[in-house]
Design an enzyme around this catalytic site. Structure first.
Site, short mmCIF file in Angstrom:
data_model
loop_
_atom_site.label_atom_id
_atom_site.label_comp_id
_atom_site.label_asym_id
_atom_site.label_seq_id
_atom_site.Cartn_x
_atom_site.Cartn_y
_atom_site.Cartn_z
CG MET A 105 -77.39 -27.57 104.79
SD MET A 105 -78.64 -28.87 104.64
CE MET A 105 -80.13 -27.91 104.31
CG ASP A 106 -77.25 -20.70 107.17
OD1 ASP A 106 -76.09 -20.86 107.59
OD2 ASP A 106 -77.55 -19.89 106.27
N PRO A 107 -79.23 -23.15 110.39
CG PRO A 107 -78.84 -22.74 112.67
CD PRO A 107 -78.31 -22.41 111.30
#
Length: 323
Positions: free
Chosen positions: A50-52
């Site tokens: 997952m992206d930040p």
């Protein structure tokens, strides 16, 4: 000097934590914190990067649960995301630099819903430059940070459905259900391009991932609090290994068949459920309710073939009721 027979670390734990990842850290950052809190260092992984910018469900697997991670990563996912129209960015999200702006005043709900239709089904999607995809041995995001943009091959992905749930221009909210490998940032960017105005993600939440829902997710703070109350208290938050395959049908085997399955050998148990689909997988348990294996019925050999074997010595709460 001979090494002591005692284990140098905590005993291995098997199961899943339904972690709710916060905004601002990477999936690996979250995993490192889980390892520190739990004291588990070996055989610990996460289900789906997952992206930040993104928050939400990030299943973490321990021990034998790592053998079922493909069922998590390959399972259905559901996202809710806000897209800002009228601005394109380098990263396809709000963390990147704005590269173009357009007026969105004339865009209607009908325009958006019409533009979304081609994205539903099996579609070709180009990964964003700021992604972990490897090309020529290099991660794309590393090339992007060096100012290098390369041609990316489109990948076939499946989007089961997209609902427009809110529209307040220039922002809209989408509820997306999809399969493995779909980039929400690419979907936002591509939608903006289809509308002729550009667009990028401003908020992203993963609500569901391979059998885990955000509704019963636990935070890093929850995990920390349980570990502080009692060293092994965090284990109360574990889901059993067979949680991610709980929707499969079950078979229960006797002692003789159990021995064969534990050794990875096929066993003859008669026929499965008459409604069993082609190549359908079943969960196999012993009479004590211990999860033994994932099996598939081999009609030609009139036997159950083990696909994945597990070494469990405790009753699963998901085992079929004793008969």
């Amino acid at each position: 000097m001979a090494k002591s027979g005692k284990n140098s670390g905590p005993p291995t734990v098997n199961g899943f934590i339904n972690l709710y990842k916060p905004v601002g850290i990477t999936s690996m950052d979250a995993l490192r914190r889980v390892k520190r809190i739990t004291g588990q260092r070996q055989k610990v992984g996460h289900g789906g990067t997952m992206d930040p910018l993104a928050r939400g469900v990030l299943p973490v697997c321990f021990g034998q649960a790592t053998r079922l991670m493909d069922y998590v990563v390959g399972g259905t996912k559901r996202y809710v995301m806000d897209v800002k129209l009228g601005e394109s960015t380098t990263t396809y999200d709000s963390e990147g630099e704005i590269t173009a702006t357009q007026n969105v005043a004339g865009i209607t709900q009908a325009d958006i819903e019409s533009a979304l239709e081609p994205f539903i089904g099996v579609v070709e999607q180009v990964p964003p430059m700021y992604s972990a995809v490897k090309m020529g041995g290099q991660r794309l995001y590393k090339l992007a940070r060096a100012g290098i943009e390369v041609e990316r091959e489109a990948r076939s992905v499946e989007i089961h459905g997209i609902r427009l749930t809110k529209l307040d221009l220039p922002t809209l909210t989408l509820d997306v259900e999809c399969g493995r490998g779909v980039y929400m940032r690419s979907l936002a960017h591509d939608l903006g391009e289809a509308l002729g105005c550009g667009g990028h993600v401003t908020d992203l939440e993963r609500r569901y991932c391979g059998g885990f829902s955000s509704e019963d997710g636990v935070t890093l703070e929850d995990l920390e609090a349980e570990a502080q109350r009692e060293p092994d208290g965090w284990r109360r938050l574990l889901h059993p290994v067979d949680w991610v395959v709980r929707d499969m049908k079950t078979v229960t085997v006797g002692a003789a068949a159990e021995k064969f399955l534990r050794n990875g050998q096929s066993v003859s148990l008669g026929r499965p459920d008459p409604n069993a689909g082609y190549l359908e997988q079943f969960r196999a348990y012993n009479t004590a309710g211990q999860f033994l294996a994932l099996v598939r019925f081999d009609r030609a050999g009139n036997s159950w073939k083990p696909l994945k074997v597990f070494n469990s010595n405790t009753r699963s709460p998901l085992a079929p009721a004793a008969q």
